[in-house]
Write a protein that holds these residues in place. Structure first.
Motif, PDB file in Angstrom:
ATOM      1  N   UNK A 175       0.826  -1.208   0.000  1.00  0.00           N
ATOM      2  CA  UNK A 175       0.000   0.000   0.000  1.00  0.00           C
ATOM      3  C   UNK A 175       0.866   1.267   0.000  1.00  0.00           C
ATOM      4  N   UNK A 176       2.033   1.196   0.613  1.00  0.00           N
ATOM      5  CA  UNK A 176       3.022   2.261   0.537  1.00  0.00           C
ATOM      6  C   UNK A 176       4.254   1.694  -0.162  1.00  0.00           C
ATOM      7  N   UNK A 177       4.853   2.474  -1.045  1.00  0.00           N
ATOM      8  CA  UNK A 177       6.012   2.021  -1.800  1.00  0.00           C
ATOM      9  C   UNK A 177       7.098   3.089  -1.738  1.00  0.00           C
ATOM     10  N   UNK A 178       8.208   2.822  -2.412  1.00  0.00           N
ATOM     11  CA  UNK A 178       9.345   3.753  -2.356  1.00  0.00           C
ATOM     12  C   UNK A 178       9.827   4.093  -3.758  1.00  0.00           C
ATOM     13  N   UNK A 179      10.032   5.379  -4.025  1.00  0.00           N
ATOM     14  CA  UNK A 179      10.500   5.827  -5.327  1.00  0.00           C
ATOM     15  C   UNK A 179      11.871   6.474  -5.253  1.00  0.00           C
ATOM     16  N   UNK A 180      12.641   6.324  -6.333  1.00  0.00           N
ATOM     17  CA  UNK A 180      14.027   6.816  -6.367  1.00  0.00           C
ATOM     18  C   UNK A 180      14.157   8.239  -6.901  1.00  0.00           C
ATOM     19  N   UNK A 228      -3.003  -0.757 -20.815  1.00  0.00           N
ATOM     20  CA  UNK A 228      -2.308  -0.263 -19.617  1.00  0.00           C
ATOM     21  C   UNK A 228      -3.108  -0.560 -18.350  1.00  0.00           C
ATOM     22  N   UNK A 229      -2.492  -1.275 -17.410  1.00  0.00           N
ATOM     23  CA  UNK A 229      -3.218  -1.684 -16.200  1.00  0.00           C
ATOM     24  C   UNK A 229      -3.124  -0.640 -15.094  1.00  0.00           C
ATOM     25  N   UNK A 230      -2.223   0.340 -15.264  1.00  0.00           N
ATOM     26  CA  UNK A 230      -1.962   1.266 -14.160  1.00  0.00           C
ATOM     27  C   UNK A 230      -1.575   2.639 -14.695  1.00  0.00           C
ATOM     28  N   UNK A 231      -1.951   3.661 -13.968  1.00  0.00           N
ATOM     29  CA  UNK A 231      -1.541   5.036 -14.248  1.00  0.00           C
ATOM     30  C   UNK A 231      -0.809   5.568 -13.015  1.00  0.00           C
ATOM     31  N   UNK A 232       0.209   6.396 -13.260  1.00  0.00           N
ATOM     32  CA  UNK A 232       0.963   6.980 -12.151  1.00  0.00           C
ATOM     33  C   UNK A 232       0.811   8.507 -12.185  1.00  0.00           C
ATOM     34  N   UNK A 233      -0.189   9.033 -11.498  1.00  0.00           N
ATOM     35  CA  UNK A 233      -0.402  10.473 -11.462  1.00  0.00           C
ATOM     36  C   UNK A 233       0.078  11.090 -10.153  1.00  0.00           C
ATOM     37  N   UNK A 245      -8.537   0.188 -14.001  1.00  0.00           N
ATOM     38  CA  UNK A 245      -7.262   0.902 -13.901  1.00  0.00           C
ATOM     39  C   UNK A 245      -6.806   1.027 -12.449  1.00  0.00           C
ATOM     40  N   UNK A 246      -5.556   0.679 -12.189  1.00  0.00           N
ATOM     41  CA  UNK A 246      -4.955   0.880 -10.873  1.00  0.00           C
ATOM     42  C   UNK A 246      -4.149   2.162 -10.866  1.00  0.00           C
ATOM     43  N   UNK A 247      -3.804   2.653  -9.686  1.00  0.00           N
ATOM     44  CA  UNK A 247      -3.013   3.874  -9.559  1.00  0.00           C
ATOM     45  C   UNK A 247      -1.834   3.636  -8.621  1.00  0.00           C
ATOM     46  N   UNK A 248      -0.659   4.100  -9.039  1.00  0.00           N
ATOM     47  CA  UNK A 248       0.484   4.198  -8.126  1.00  0.00           C
ATOM     48  C   UNK A 248       0.807   5.691  -8.092  1.00  0.00           C
ATOM     49  N   UNK A 249       0.371   6.361  -7.076  1.00  0.00           N
ATOM     50  CA  UNK A 249       0.422   7.820  -7.054  1.00  0.00           C
ATOM     51  C   UNK A 249       1.747   8.333  -6.495  1.00  0.00           C
ATOM     52  N   UNK A 250       2.151   9.517  -6.962  1.00  0.00           N
ATOM     53  CA  UNK A 250       3.412  10.094  -6.503  1.00  0.00           C
ATOM     54  C   UNK A 250       3.178  11.455  -5.853  1.00  0.00           C
ATOM     55  N   UNK A 251       4.181  11.888  -5.102  1.00  0.00           N
ATOM     56  CA  UNK A 251       4.170  13.164  -4.388  1.00  0.00           C
ATOM     57  C   UNK A 251       3.020  13.313  -3.396  1.00  0.00           C
ATOM     58  N   UNK A 252       2.842  12.336  -2.489  1.00  0.00           N
ATOM     59  CA  UNK A 252       1.777  12.443  -1.490  1.00  0.00           C
ATOM     60  C   UNK A 252       1.974  13.626  -0.539  1.00  0.00           C
ATOM     61  N   UNK A 253       3.225  14.085  -0.407  1.00  0.00           N
ATOM     62  CA  UNK A 253       3.520  15.213   0.482  1.00  0.00           C
ATOM     63  C   UNK A 253       3.761  16.507  -0.305  1.00  0.00           C
ATOM     64  N   UNK A 254       3.373  16.490  -1.597  1.00  0.00           N
ATOM     65  CA  UNK A 254       3.545  17.677  -2.453  1.00  0.00           C
ATOM     66  C   UNK A 254       4.979  18.192  -2.357  1.00  0.00           C
ATOM     67  N   UNK A 286       0.828   4.104  -2.775  1.00  0.00           N
ATOM     68  CA  UNK A 286       1.304   5.482  -2.658  1.00  0.00           C
ATOM     69  C   UNK A 286       2.821   5.454  -2.643  1.00  0.00           C
ATOM     70  N   UNK A 287       3.447   6.088  -3.650  1.00  0.00           N
ATOM     71  CA  UNK A 287       4.907   6.097  -3.735  1.00  0.00           C
ATOM     72  C   UNK A 287       5.460   7.191  -2.832  1.00  0.00           C
ATOM     73  N   UNK A 288       6.273   6.801  -1.881  1.00  0.00           N
ATOM     74  CA  UNK A 288       6.887   7.760  -0.959  1.00  0.00           C
ATOM     75  C   UNK A 288       8.361   7.929  -1.313  1.00  0.00           C
ATOM     76  N   UNK A 289       8.934   9.015  -0.869  1.00  0.00           N
ATOM     77  CA  UNK A 289      10.357   9.258  -1.057  1.00  0.00           C
ATOM     78  C   UNK A 289      10.985   9.616   0.283  1.00  0.00           C
ATOM     79  N   UNK A 290      12.251   9.326   0.439  1.00  0.00           N
ATOM     80  CA  UNK A 290      12.934   9.657   1.688  1.00  0.00           C
ATOM     81  C   UNK A 290      14.442   9.574   1.479  1.00  0.00           C
ATOM     82  N   UNK A 291      15.162  10.382   2.240  1.00  0.00           N
ATOM     83  CA  UNK A 291      16.627  10.333   2.190  1.00  0.00           C
ATOM     84  C   UNK A 291      17.214   9.849   3.513  1.00  0.00           C
TER      85      UNK A 291
END
Length: 344
Positions: free
Chosen positions: A15-20, A174-179, A202-211, A282-287
């Motif tokens: 449900x939560x994922x990680x993006x580079x 296309x099975x998924x959109x990434x908005x 359609x599935x969604x893997x969304x990015x920038x949940x924290x804007x 939901x794609x999250x990012x972190x350092x």
């Protein structure tokens, strides 16, 4: 961690994922990437997102080397990459058959993997017929370079056209959109794409949940922390567009709601995205590992988002798009479908 099917497919993603994006290659090397990726796995994350354009390919190299050195079993994880911006040459970008084939092979080489689980068209390409793109993405699947394909920041009309072509040619759509999707950016996910969830699963893997970090509250006083994304030279223009008075006022208005629930604002914002049933991940990012640990706790916040809490949030952000008239939405789809038939 909970796992959801990627749209109507059988693939299960955390449900939560990680993006580079931003971090790998710009802020982090292999050693740091290994500790972050392992922290994600320890918290149940199985989906990791990348793109050929991130750090000009370096992000894929770092992720691939880190995963190899960590010794993970490939079948335990879901890895995605995105094709569009592959270089400066005239055929190094876009969604032509040439670039999709060459770009995918180059990404796999950088990742040091035989396949990715999902490959996305990173943006729509107005200079390439969608049929050429649909055929090329299916070629990549037939070659075993990817299991599924999707889109990123395509319009509902473009996705519908891709599906019409795929169905006509008996190919995979296309099975998924990434908005982008967060409390400040909602129109596509909550309005424009509504017919697609039912019509195509359609599935969604969304990015920038924290804007881009705005919804953490760390920019609320207008100051930019030296180790933040907005402090990077490439992101200063984004900072000037994002840190406006109206946005900061909304962020400050959300803080009391998070305080009342006893959670950080960042967890509230991520949980709000994940609570949407149409969002697969939901794609999250972190350092930093500490950021990952905090982000992952957002899973525990989802049950706290009662209808009353959601109403409070909406009263502050006032960003809910108007739902399209259902009849008009169906009529648009029927008309568009028949226009496709008439073209062939």
């Amino acid at each position: 961690m909970q796992y959801r099917n990627l749209g109507r497919s059988g693939l299960k993603v955390s449900q939560l994922s990680y993006g580079a994006w931003v971090s790998f290659g710009n802020q982090l090397d292999v050693k740091e990437a290994k500790s972050l990726l392992q922290c994600c796995r320890d918290n149940g994350v199985n989906f990791f997102d990348n793109a050929e354009v991130y750090a000009n390919g370096r992000a894929e190299e770092i992720m691939g080397q880190a995963i190899r050195e960590l010794g993970w079993k490939r079948s335990d994880i879901v890895v995605s990459t995105k094709i569009f911006w592959g270089g400066s040459g005239p055929n190094d970008k876009g969604l032509s058959r040439k670039h999709i084939v060459e770009g995918t092979k180059a990404s796999l080489k950088r990742l040091d993997m035989d396949y990715v689980d999902v490959i996305y068209c990173h943006r729509p390409d107005s200079s390439t017929p969608i049929e050429e793109t649909v055929r090329a993405m299916n070629y990549a699947i037939d070659k075993g370079w990817a299991f599924y394909w999707g889109t990123s920041e395509w319009s509902a009309q473009q996705i519908t056209e891709a599906w019409g072509i795929a169905e006509r040619l008996d190919l995979v759509g296309p099975v998924v959109e990434q908005p982008e999707y967060n409390l400040l950016s909602r129109h596509k996910v909550e309005s424009e794409y509504l017919p697609l969830y039912t019509n195509y699963g359609l599935g969604l893997t969304t990015w920038s949940p924290l804007a881009s970090g705005v919804l953490t509250g760390k920019y609320s006083k207008g100051a930019i922390p030296h180790d933040s994304r907005f402090a990077l030279e490439n992101y200063k223009n984004l900072a000037s567009r994002s840190l406006v008075d109206d946005v900061l006022k909304k962020v400050n208005g959300l803080k009391p709601i998070a305080d009342e629930l006893g959670v950080p604002l960042s967890q509230l914002a991520i949980a709000w995205c994940a609570a949407n049933p149409n969002v697969s991940s939901v794609i999250t990012g972190a350092t930093k590992e500490s950021q990952i640990q905090e982000n992952m706790k957002a899973i525990d916040v989802i049950p706290l988002l009662t209808p009353a809490v959601m109403e409070k949030i909406e009263a502050v952000v006032q960003s809910k798009p108007k739902r399209p008239d259902s009849y008009r939405g169906r009529l648009w789809h029927v008309l568009f479908y028949f226009s496709l038939i008439s073209l062939h």
